[in-house]
Write a protein that holds these residues in place. Structure first.
Motif, PDB file in Angstrom:
ATOM      1  N   VAL A  25      -5.605 -10.385   1.426  1.00 14.30           N
ATOM      2  CA  VAL A  25      -5.687  -8.802  -0.081  1.00 14.30           C
ATOM      3  C   VAL A  25      -4.471  -8.593   0.952  1.00 14.30           C
ATOM      4  O   VAL A  25      -3.331  -8.171  -0.302  1.00 14.30           O
ATOM      5  CB  VAL A  25      -6.657  -8.130   0.505  1.00 14.30           C
ATOM      6  CG1 VAL A  25      -6.182  -6.630  -0.902  1.00 14.30           C
ATOM      7  CG2 VAL A  25      -7.991  -8.557  -0.349  1.00 14.30           C
ATOM      8  N   ALA A  26      -3.874  -8.273   1.636  1.00 20.82           N
ATOM      9  CA  ALA A  26      -2.870  -7.109   2.406  1.00 20.82           C
ATOM     10  C   ALA A  26      -1.376  -8.374   1.561  1.00 20.82           C
ATOM     11  O   ALA A  26      -0.636  -7.464   1.166  1.00 20.82           O
ATOM     12  CB  ALA A  26      -2.186  -7.738   4.177  1.00 20.82           C
ATOM     13  N   LEU A  28      -1.236 -10.612  -0.976  1.00 23.51           N
ATOM     14  CA  LEU A  28      -1.239 -10.171  -2.155  1.00 23.51           C
ATOM     15  C   LEU A  28      -0.789  -8.900  -2.479  1.00 23.51           C
ATOM     16  O   LEU A  28      -0.016  -8.848  -3.949  1.00 23.51           O
ATOM     17  CB  LEU A  28      -2.816 -10.701  -2.968  1.00 23.51           C
ATOM     18  CG  LEU A  28      -3.092 -11.865  -2.424  1.00 23.51           C
ATOM     19  CD1 LEU A  28      -4.702 -12.063  -3.739  1.00 23.51           C
ATOM     20  CD2 LEU A  28      -2.387 -13.312  -2.932  1.00 23.51           C
ATOM     21  N   ASN A  29      -0.549  -8.137  -2.280  1.00 31.91           N
ATOM     22  CA  ASN A  29      -0.386  -6.387  -2.488  1.00 31.91           C
ATOM     23  C   ASN A  29       0.977  -6.451  -1.680  1.00 31.91           C
ATOM     24  O   ASN A  29       1.576  -5.139  -2.065  1.00 31.91           O
ATOM     25  CB  ASN A  29      -1.211  -5.733  -1.590  1.00 31.91           C
ATOM     26  CG  ASN A  29      -3.014  -5.573  -2.647  1.00 31.91           C
ATOM     27  OD1 ASN A  29      -2.625  -5.680  -3.868  1.00 31.91           O
ATOM     28  ND2 ASN A  29      -3.560  -4.994  -2.200  1.00 31.91           N
ATOM     29  N   ALA A  31       4.671  -5.980  -1.432  1.00 33.07           N
ATOM     30  CA  ALA A  31       5.295  -4.989  -2.863  1.00 33.07           C
ATOM     31  C   ALA A  31       6.948  -5.830  -2.751  1.00 33.07           C
ATOM     32  O   ALA A  31       7.495  -5.433  -4.243  1.00 33.07           O
ATOM     33  CB  ALA A  31       5.546  -3.353  -3.118  1.00 33.07           C
ATOM     34  N   THR A  34       6.848  -9.116  -4.020  1.00 28.00           N
ATOM     35  CA  THR A  34       5.594  -9.250  -4.753  1.00 28.00           C
ATOM     36  C   THR A  34       4.604 -11.000  -4.732  1.00 28.00           C
ATOM     37  O   THR A  34       5.899 -11.946  -3.766  1.00 28.00           O
ATOM     38  CB  THR A  34       5.010  -9.623  -6.151  1.00 28.00           C
ATOM     39  OG1 THR A  34       5.739 -10.309  -6.220  1.00 28.00           O
ATOM     40  CG2 THR A  34       6.730  -7.979  -6.810  1.00 28.00           C
ATOM     41  N   HIS A 168       0.462  -6.208   8.166  1.00 25.76           N
ATOM     42  CA  HIS A 168       1.734  -5.693   7.117  1.00 25.76           C
ATOM     43  C   HIS A 168       2.063  -6.878   5.881  1.00 25.76           C
ATOM     44  O   HIS A 168       2.557  -8.080   6.779  1.00 25.76           O
ATOM     45  CB  HIS A 168       2.644  -5.093   8.169  1.00 25.76           C
ATOM     46  CG  HIS A 168       3.856  -4.240   6.001  1.00 25.76           C
ATOM     47  ND1 HIS A 168       4.575  -4.717   6.260  1.00 25.76           N
ATOM     48  CD2 HIS A 168       3.655  -3.037   6.413  1.00 25.76           C
ATOM     49  CE1 HIS A 168       4.452  -4.153   4.676  1.00 25.76           C
ATOM     50  NE2 HIS A 168       4.213  -2.404   4.989  1.00 25.76           N
ATOM     51  N   PRO A 169       2.357  -6.512   5.036  1.00 21.85           N
ATOM     52  CA  PRO A 169       2.593  -8.205   4.778  1.00 21.85           C
ATOM     53  C   PRO A 169       4.534  -8.402   4.551  1.00 21.85           C
ATOM     54  O   PRO A 169       5.372  -9.820   4.256  1.00 21.85           O
ATOM     55  CB  PRO A 169       2.686  -7.525   2.585  1.00 21.85           C
ATOM     56  CG  PRO A 169       2.272  -6.140   2.948  1.00 21.85           C
ATOM     57  CD  PRO A 169       2.362  -5.766   3.788  1.00 21.85           C
ATOM     58  N   ASN A 259       1.099  -0.119   2.671  1.00 20.73           N
ATOM     59  CA  ASN A 259       1.043   0.387   0.909  1.00 20.73           C
ATOM     60  C   ASN A 259       2.599   1.202   0.136  1.00 20.73           C
ATOM     61  O   ASN A 259       2.618   1.548  -0.732  1.00 20.73           O
ATOM     62  CB  ASN A 259       0.829   2.075   0.054  1.00 20.73           C
ATOM     63  CG  ASN A 259      -1.828   0.894   1.039  1.00 20.73           C
ATOM     64  OD1 ASN A 259      -1.584   1.155   2.324  1.00 20.73           O
ATOM     65  ND2 ASN A 259      -1.842  -0.268  -0.010  1.00 20.73           N
ATOM     66  N   HIS A 260       3.711   0.190   0.333  1.00 25.74           N
ATOM     67  CA  HIS A 260       4.652  -0.528   0.048  1.00 25.74           C
ATOM     68  C   HIS A 260       5.868   1.155   0.509  1.00 25.74           C
ATOM     69  O   HIS A 260       6.071   2.034  -0.435  1.00 25.74           O
ATOM     70  CB  HIS A 260       4.966  -0.261  -0.643  1.00 25.74           C
ATOM     71  CG  HIS A 260       6.045  -0.457  -1.952  1.00 25.74           C
ATOM     72  ND1 HIS A 260       7.351  -1.243  -1.503  1.00 25.74           N
ATOM     73  CD2 HIS A 260       6.836  -0.098  -3.149  1.00 25.74           C
ATOM     74  CE1 HIS A 260       8.331  -1.135  -1.715  1.00 25.74           C
ATOM     75  NE2 HIS A 260       8.335  -1.004  -2.962  1.00 25.74           N
TER      76      HIS A 260
END
Ligand code: SF4
Length: 318
Positions: A25-26, A28-29, A31, A34, A168-169, A259-260
């Protein structure tokens, strides 16, 4: 007319083992980039990740999807393997089952099988990197990290740990991009071993994301030095007395934010739980109680390659 530049395809396979799906999920979210950018566009100039198997987002399912995985395995071109989750080993591995064409096997066996054919492995999340929540005491399912499983099986493969609960993505995409680029910028040929090109710390994390002490980056560090401590979660002031593990945790969360770039644990008023560190969550418990700095372990590898806690760090000790 300018000739189209050749794009190098890097096959990748994503294997989900014993996990909560939070790491997926992290990512995929993410930013910037993307997930669409990650799998459709060039992640780095002239480099494209050809994601052959990811069970959460792929359109195919069942045997059709497993055929794609088998094709990646048999392609003989090597692939970047992303492992997400820990591998259960107790009771013959039956606490975690995985599908294989026409059969079922265990996550442990399948993870090792895929890892043995990979050119390099990224362990995504703390469970894949160090066992994490799934390996927390008393660990009845015998969960281990992919590194530990490989070590026990005598398989040598380069593994890059990208821990976090969730990570973190940017840590993930940045690591993938570094592997694709050779870690030194575009245009350079990759060496045969990706971990040669990424500077890793003693527990296998890229230093560019995990090389500094979170406590040194924290905007509440002044409060710590001035002994201005929060009395309750959400209060202003340093959260050390409420169990913050920032003095022991290595990650750039205060600079990068989740969260970006919106927030991170301490900014939201919660103590850092040290989720990127080996032996999390056991060493962080009780989560909301202060653990004296003198009681916190320092982690190194023993002669057999296993992680052990051997010393007691001071604030600022790296
Ligand atoms: Fe920040 Fe936690 Fe260190 Fe206090 S103890 S300065 S809240 S990281």
């Amino acid at each position: 007319m300018r000739q189209a530049e050749k794009v190098v395809e890097h096959p990748a396979v994503w294997f989900q083992a014993s996990a909560c799906s939070g790491c997926v999920v992290a990512v995929l979210n993410g930013a910037a980039p993307t997930i669409r950018d990650l799998i459709v566009d060039q992640l780095a100039p002239g480099r494209h990740v050809s994601l052959r198997f990811q069970q959460t987002i792929m359109a195919g399912a069942g045997e059709v999807a497993l055929e794609l995985l088998a094709a990646a395995e048999e392609g003989g071109e090597g692939y970047l393997l992303v492992v997400d989750g820990a591998l259960p080993t107790a009771a013959g591995g039956r606490f975690g089952l995985a599908a294989k064409q026409g059969a079922h096997t265990t996550m442990h066996a399948r993870g090792l099988e895929l890892a043995a054919k990979a050119s390099a492995i990224i362990a995504l999340g703390t469970c894949a990197s160090y066992g994490g929540i799934h390996a927390a005491a008393p660990n009845p399912s015998g969960c281990v990290s992919i590194s530990e499983a490989l070590r026990e099986a005598g398989i040598e493969k380069p593994v890059i740990n990208v821990p976090g609960c969730p990570p973190h993505p940017d840590w993930f995409t940045g690591t993938v991009a570094a592997v694709l680029l050779g870690g030194t910028g575009g245009g350079q040929e990759a060496s045969s071993c990706p971990t040669d090109r990424l500077e890793l710390d003693v527990v296998g994390r890229p230093r560019r994301f995990f090389g500094r002490l979170l406590h040194d980056l924290c905007p509440r560090r002044g409060d710590f030095e001035a002994h201005k401590f929060a009395a309750r979660v959400g209060d202003p002031g340093c959260l050390y007395e409420l169990g913050c593990k920032g003095p022991w945790t290595h990650a750039d969360c205060p600079e990068r934010e989740f969260n970006h770039g919106v927030n991170w644990c301490v900014k939201a008023g919660s103590p850092c739980h040290g989720c990127v560190e080996p032996f999390f969550p056991d060493v962080s418990c009780p989560i909301y109680e202060k653990i004296g700095l003198a009681e916190l372990p320092r982690l190194v590898r023993d002669e057999a390659g296993g992680l052990v806690a051997v010393a007691r760090p001071r604030v600022g000790d790296r």
